[in-house]
Every structure is written in C-alpha cells, then in structure tokens.
Motif scaffolding. Structure first.
Motif, mmCIF file in Angstrom:
data_model
loop_
_atom_site.group_PDB
_atom_site.id
_atom_site.type_symbol
_atom_site.label_atom_id
_atom_site.label_comp_id
_atom_site.label_asym_id
_atom_site.label_seq_id
_atom_site.Cartn_x
_atom_site.Cartn_y
_atom_site.Cartn_z
ATOM 1 N N ALA A 197 12.127 -7.746 -18.271
ATOM 2 C CA ALA A 197 11.108 -8.655 -18.864
ATOM 3 C C ALA A 197 10.004 -8.014 -19.610
ATOM 4 C CB ALA A 197 10.595 -9.563 -17.658
ATOM 5 N N ALA A 198 9.449 -8.550 -20.580
ATOM 6 C CA ALA A 198 8.366 -8.158 -21.054
ATOM 7 C C ALA A 198 7.444 -9.225 -21.407
ATOM 8 C CB ALA A 198 8.764 -7.677 -22.620
ATOM 9 N N VAL A 199 6.102 -8.802 -21.224
ATOM 10 C CA VAL A 199 4.946 -9.701 -21.063
ATOM 11 C C VAL A 199 4.112 -9.533 -22.495
ATOM 12 C CG1 VAL A 199 2.852 -10.483 -20.054
ATOM 13 C CG2 VAL A 199 4.708 -9.434 -18.760
ATOM 14 N N PHE A 200 3.867 -10.625 -23.086
ATOM 15 C CA PHE A 200 3.251 -10.635 -24.415
ATOM 16 C C PHE A 200 1.860 -11.346 -24.272
ATOM 17 C CE2 PHE A 200 7.611 -9.994 -25.398
ATOM 18 C CZ PHE A 200 7.523 -9.004 -26.416
ATOM 19 N N ARG A 201 0.778 -11.013 -25.280
ATOM 20 C CA ARG A 201 -0.437 -11.734 -25.046
ATOM 21 C C ARG A 201 -0.320 -13.150 -25.913
ATOM 22 N NH1 ARG A 201 -2.391 -6.338 -26.379
ATOM 23 N NH2 ARG A 201 -3.462 -5.555 -24.496
ATOM 24 N N ASN A 202 0.373 -13.283 -26.864
ATOM 25 C CA ASN A 202 0.630 -14.317 -27.724
ATOM 26 C C ASN A 202 1.862 -14.815 -28.239
ATOM 27 O OD1 ASN A 202 1.121 -13.040 -30.114
ATOM 28 N ND2 ASN A 202 -0.931 -12.327 -30.178
ATOM 29 N N LYS A 208 11.997 -0.243 -26.206
ATOM 30 C CA LYS A 208 11.695 0.119 -27.483
ATOM 31 C C LYS A 208 11.652 -1.277 -28.463
ATOM 32 C CE LYS A 208 13.815 4.614 -27.883
ATOM 33 N NZ LYS A 208 15.089 5.364 -28.655
ATOM 34 N N LEU A 209 12.466 -2.202 -28.505
ATOM 35 C CA LEU A 209 12.206 -3.413 -29.021
ATOM 36 C C LEU A 209 11.134 -4.013 -28.601
ATOM 37 C CD1 LEU A 209 14.982 -5.930 -29.865
ATOM 38 C CD2 LEU A 209 13.056 -6.712 -28.607
ATOM 39 N N PHE A 210 10.928 -4.225 -27.285
ATOM 40 C CA PHE A 210 9.736 -4.822 -26.884
ATOM 41 C C PHE A 210 8.506 -4.277 -27.048
ATOM 42 C CE2 PHE A 210 12.233 -6.393 -23.107
ATOM 43 C CZ PHE A 210 12.769 -7.903 -24.003
ATOM 44 N N ALA A 211 8.402 -2.858 -27.294
ATOM 45 C CA ALA A 211 7.001 -2.207 -27.554
ATOM 46 C C ALA A 211 6.964 -2.303 -29.266
ATOM 47 C CB ALA A 211 7.433 -0.693 -27.462
ATOM 48 N N LYS A 212 7.925 -2.481 -29.861
ATOM 49 C CA LYS A 212 7.750 -2.691 -31.318
ATOM 50 C C LYS A 212 6.968 -4.039 -31.615
ATOM 51 C CE LYS A 212 10.673 -3.900 -35.253
ATOM 52 N NZ LYS A 212 12.179 -4.072 -35.529
ATOM 53 N N HIS A 213 7.176 -4.946 -30.699
ATOM 54 C CA HIS A 213 6.599 -6.329 -31.093
ATOM 55 C C HIS A 213 5.305 -6.487 -30.262
ATOM 56 C CE1 HIS A 213 9.791 -7.906 -33.502
ATOM 57 N NE2 HIS A 213 10.848 -7.261 -32.726
ATOM 58 N N GLY A 214 4.761 -5.459 -29.663
ATOM 59 C CA GLY A 214 3.582 -5.683 -28.816
ATOM 60 C C GLY A 214 3.578 -5.984 -27.485
ATOM 61 N N ALA A 215 4.579 -5.838 -26.754
ATOM 62 C CA ALA A 215 4.745 -5.982 -25.143
ATOM 63 C C ALA A 215 3.507 -5.225 -24.784
ATOM 64 C CB ALA A 215 5.878 -5.755 -24.739
ATOM 65 N N ILE A 216 2.916 -5.870 -23.643
ATOM 66 C CA ILE A 216 1.834 -5.180 -22.848
ATOM 67 C C ILE A 216 2.189 -4.780 -21.492
ATOM 68 C CG2 ILE A 216 -0.095 -6.351 -23.996
ATOM 69 C CD1 ILE A 216 -0.081 -8.411 -21.743
ATOM 70 N N LYS A 217 3.302 -5.218 -21.193
ATOM 71 C CA LYS A 217 3.784 -4.675 -19.999
ATOM 72 C C LYS A 217 5.605 -5.114 -20.034
ATOM 73 C CE LYS A 217 3.283 -5.418 -15.046
ATOM 74 N NZ LYS A 217 2.507 -6.351 -14.179
ATOM 75 N N VAL A 218 6.127 -4.160 -19.422
ATOM 76 C CA VAL A 218 7.694 -4.137 -19.538
ATOM 77 C C VAL A 218 8.134 -4.055 -18.166
ATOM 78 C CG1 VAL A 218 9.954 -3.491 -20.205
ATOM 79 C CG2 VAL A 218 8.094 -3.441 -21.780
ATOM 80 N N ILE A 219 8.881 -4.878 -17.514
ATOM 81 C CA ILE A 219 9.279 -4.787 -16.107
ATOM 82 C C ILE A 219 10.914 -4.753 -15.851
ATOM 83 C CG2 ILE A 219 9.003 -5.900 -13.452
ATOM 84 C CD1 ILE A 219 6.663 -7.621 -15.085
ATOM 85 N N GLU A 220 11.351 -4.157 -15.165
ATOM 86 C CA GLU A 220 12.828 -4.050 -14.918
ATOM 87 C C GLU A 220 13.095 -4.085 -13.474
ATOM 88 O OE1 GLU A 220 14.770 -0.478 -15.841
ATOM 89 O OE2 GLU A 220 16.705 -1.506 -15.518
ATOM 90 N N GLY A 221 13.891 -5.143 -12.984
ATOM 91 C CA GLY A 221 14.285 -5.196 -11.819
ATOM 92 C C GLY A 221 14.998 -6.471 -11.341
#
Length: 180
Positions: free
Chosen positions: A14-19, A163-176
């Motif tokens: 999962a990736a969390v974004f601001r907007n 990498k895909l999430f970081a490219k789009h500005g994810a503020i947090k990536v969670i795996e589990g």
C-alpha cells in the motif's frame, strides 16, 4: 467467509498519498504496468477513479429493480388474494378487485423490497458484516489517499512497485497482510 480467510492470508503493498492527483497518476501507471489493484481508498469520491482503477459498472441498480418488481408483485398479489378471494368484503359497493385502492400498499412494498434487498446485497457483496476482517488505514477518512496492490503471486516485484509509488510522490509505502 472464504474471502476473509483469503484476504487474511494475502499480502499487500500500500502507498499513502497527500492528494488525489498523485493517487490518480499512480493508479493509472500501476494498472498500465500490470499490477493487480486490490482497492483505492479516498476520503471523498474522486471523479474518474473507478475507470482508472478498472472497476466494472455496478449491477446493484438491476438488483434493486428486480427486488422492486418482486415487491410490486407480492403487494398486488396479496391484496387481490385477500380482498377478492380469501375474505371478500363489500365496502361501499366497490368491486372486490378495485386496483386504485391497491396503489398505496403496492407502492410502499415496492420501495421497501427494493431498498432492503439492495442494502442487504450491498453489505454482503462488500463484506461489511460485523467482525469482518478488513484492511484499515489511519487518516484515510480525513486527508490521505491510499492505493493497495495485491501481491497475487511470487512474481510480484515489490521494489518495482515501491519505485512506482515514489515516482508519484507517495509519503509512505507499507507492505504486509494487515494495516493499521
């Protein structure tokens, strides 16, 4: 029940974004890259997100229509049977099968059947019953936007997803398998 067990044994990224703009572009690229999108969580409806995430059109309206038709037939049939055949009473000289008198009850049963059955199907289909095990993300109902990718097989590349999430500005990536 089987879906809950399958969900409990599945792993997600999962990736969390601001907007919503960052989320929307991440969803489009994740889908284009072949990732399986489990769900997208937003605090408000985002226009075009269902098409971007590849969701199919809901069949709930057809279910509500069919349930309404069942309610209509039940209401009309019950009144005709009780008024004209089972216990015929002559009220004011009107015929036993006076359909204008049946309209209010028939309408109410149509709306009641349609609403209750649609809500029941919605709850069952979305697995929203009590004690259901669901993915939970903090602040997703306030001001955060989350995309969840399902790790469906061993070939899922977590580093490529990150990498895909970081490219789009994810503020947090969670795996589990469970998120809080």
């Amino acid at each position: 029940m089987r879906d809950d067990k399958a969900q409990a044994n599945s792993r997600y990224t999962a990736a969390v974004f601001r907007n919503e703009e960052e989320l929307f572009s991440a969803v489009l690229e994740a889908r284009a890259s072949g990732f399986e999108i489990h769900d997208v969580y937003t605090p408000f409806p985002v226009h075009g997100m269902d098409q971007a995430a590849g969701l199919k059109r809901s069949r709930l309206t057809w279910i509500a229509l069919i349930a309404g038709a069942i309610g209509l037939i039940f209401g009309l049939g019950l009144q005709v049977w009780t008024s004209a055949y089972d216990w015929p009473l002559n009220v004011g000289g009107k015929p036993f099968n006076s359909f204008p008198l049946f309209i209010p009850v028939t309408f109410e049963l149509t709306v009641l059947f349609s609403g209750l059955i649609a809500i029941g199907v919605l709850l069952v289909r979305n697995r929203l019953w009590l004690f259901s095990k669901r993915l939970v993300f903090s602040r997703v109902t306030d001001d955060r936007f989350v995309i969840v990718l399902k790790q469906s097989d061993a070939s899922f590349d977590v580093s490529r997803a990150m990498k895909l999430f970081a490219k789009h500005g994810a503020i947090k990536v969670i795996e589990g398998d469970q998120f809080v």
